[in-house]
Design an enzyme around this catalytic site. Structure first.
Site, mmCIF file in Angstrom:
data_model
loop_
_atom_site.group_PDB
_atom_site.id
_atom_site.type_symbol
_atom_site.label_atom_id
_atom_site.label_comp_id
_atom_site.label_asym_id
_atom_site.label_seq_id
_atom_site.Cartn_x
_atom_site.Cartn_y
_atom_site.Cartn_z
ATOM 1 N N HIS A 1 36.417 47.265 -56.775
ATOM 2 C CA HIS A 1 37.333 47.689 -57.844
ATOM 3 C C HIS A 1 38.723 47.116 -57.585
ATOM 4 C CE1 HIS A 1 39.054 49.772 -61.074
ATOM 5 N NE2 HIS A 1 38.988 51.022 -60.672
ATOM 6 N N HIS B 1 33.547 39.330 -65.729
ATOM 7 C CA HIS B 1 33.995 40.724 -65.828
ATOM 8 C C HIS B 1 32.908 41.505 -66.550
ATOM 9 C CE1 HIS B 1 36.458 44.243 -66.861
ATOM 10 N NE2 HIS B 1 37.302 43.831 -65.937
ATOM 11 N N ASP C 1 42.151 39.388 -61.734
ATOM 12 C CA ASP C 1 42.313 39.295 -60.283
ATOM 13 C C ASP C 1 42.499 37.866 -59.792
ATOM 14 O OD1 ASP C 1 41.818 42.126 -59.740
ATOM 15 O OD2 ASP C 1 39.784 41.712 -60.398
#
Length: 462
Positions: free
Chosen positions: A279, A318, A374
């Site tokens: 996460h 994702h 990210d």
């Protein structure tokens, strides 16, 4: 739900789903609302009166809506992210993080007067009790900053016991203010603790991101003056990370909050979930991947290894987005503004070329593997000379506003009940107890030898 006997000619309502139970031949009409059926309606589908009723099985809630929410809208196929209906691109361009936090929590953009009051309240609640500082100092010098943050956020519930009055609007508001105000302070204290540096108290003359930079990096100067480009980059990063629908940590906040515990304990659950490498720790894995690639010349071999499933392409793909993550595009733009201040992070060249080659490769495009949020955020944090262990902490600071917004929405939702998922039991039944003298060893168990060694090893006890 309507039960229809086999062979009935009754026309089914348009907004319904017809289910035929082949075990009994019965037909059931399940109402459809907002593109969903209620899982509890399945309970009426039984073989006989003693049957518990049909349940749905959905590990990780891949196709189950656990709540109704008006906070964040995501269209993963088209790469759309909106907070309360406002496109993320507009908010990043024209708003500030604190303004967005107000929007998430209270549902509308504030007026000038409301925003000024909100900023004032947050600014003047950034200090933490001195006992919290002592609590932080009790951690080992090398304690993970997320572990320290987790413990301190949970401890706040003991400093504000009145927060247990969750039906009091004023107490809910104060909890929101305190959590948003104190999270950067706790994060900065954790960083300074790891670095062996004295803690820096908040400076109420600075902006929200500027104050955080001061608490992190102030040394001997009388007044820390943050670079406005870094302030703005942090503000944008925090807007992008403020909320993201029903992700793991948000689900944890709602689930724990459904027990009607105080908000600090509920938010601590979110911090704990964010701690996990799947996460909040994903951007750290991206930086490690770029370090392993080493140079642009090594990218073809790396991508070939990914295709052979020998390596993992971190920061791509994702669970929600099947298109380019809109947050990644915005972060990429602001990364270069940060580099104007800090100097260019050499890994950015590897990242840009890796993105270019992957998006030109049918293998990755056909699998809808596009850069996510990210992929570039870790490079900015690294340019700020933050240790990798701090990356997830930087995620927790802005996500606090989203967690609070989701917690408040959950409290007001008339459908909210204490979270209690069903299970499918697969274990043994009706076993008779066996005296210990007659038992056979049926499973291999760990010896725990390392644990005993650690207990008497003075090096591990320091």
């Amino acid at each position: 739900m309507q039960v229809v006997d086999s062979g009935s000619a009754t026309a089914a309502p348009r907004d319904s789903l017809t289910v035929i139970d082949n075990r009994t031949g019965r037909s059931y009409e399940l109402p459809i609302t907002d593109g969903t059926i209620r899982a509890r309606d399945l309970r009426q589908i039984k073989v006989d009166e003693d049957d518990f009723g049909l349940m749905s099985y959905d590990p990780a809630f891949d196709n189950t809506a656990s709540c109704r929410s008006s906070i964040t809208y995501i269209d993963g196929e088209r790469g759309i992210l909106e907070y309360r209906g406002y496109p993320i691109e507009q908010l990043c361009q024209r708003s500030t993080y604190l303004e967005v936090a107000y929007l998430l929590i209270y549902g509308e953009l504030p007026t000038r007067e409301q925003l000024d009051q909100w900023v004032y309240e947050v600014t003047h609640h950034t200090f933490v009790h001195e006992n919290i500082k002592a609590f932080m100092q009790g951690y080992r010098y090398d304690a993970h900053p997320m572990g320290m943050l987790l413990g301190c956020v949970g401890a706040l519930s003991t400093f504000y016991p009145e927060a247990k009055r969750i039906d009091d609007p004023q107490e809910r508001h104060m909890a929101a203010v305190r959590l948003i105000a104190k999270m950067p302070t706790l994060a900065a204290f954790a960083y300074r603790h790891n670095m062996g540096l004295p803690y820096v108290y908040p400076d109420n003359d600075l902006s929200y991101p500027g104050n955080f930079l001061s608490m992190m990096f102030k040394m001997t100067e009388l007044k820390y003056r943050p670079d406005p480009r870094l302030e703005r980059a942090l503000d944008v990063l925090w807007i992008l990370h403020a909320d993201h629908e029903q992700n793991c940590s948000t689900n944890a906040v709602r689930s724990v909050g459904s027990s009607r515990v105080d908000p600090y304990s509920a938010i601590a659950a979110g911090v704990a979930a964010l701690y996990g490498p799947l996460h909040g720790g994903a951007n750290e894995q991206v930086v490690r991947m770029l370090e392993e690639i080493g140079s642009v010349e090594n990218i073809p071999d790396f991508l070939a290894a990914v295709k052979r499933r020998e390596r993992r392409l971190m920061g791509f793909g994702h669970r929600i987005y099947k298109n380019y993550d809109p947050r990644a595009r915005i972060i990429k733009e602001h990364a270069y503004e940060v580099f104007e201040v800090t100097g260019k992070n050499p890994k950015i060249d590897i990242a840009v070329e890796l993105e270019k080659r992957a998006l030109e490769d049918e293998y990755f495009v056909s699998r809808k593997l596009y850069p996510n949020v990210d992929f570039y955020s870790g490079l900015i944090y690294e340019a700020l000379n933050l240790p990798k262990e701090m990356f997830t902490v930087m995620f927790a600071i802005p996500r606090t506003s989203g967690w609070i917004a989701q917690w408040l929405e959950m409290l007001k939702d008339p459908d909210t009940r204490i979270a209690r998922p069903r299970q499918i039991y697969t274990g043994a039944r009706n076993r008779d107890y066996v005296p210990i003298e007659q038992r056979e060893q049926l499973v291999e168990t760990p010896t725990g030898a390392e644990g005993f060694t650690n207990a008497v090893n003075p090096e591990r006890q320091r």
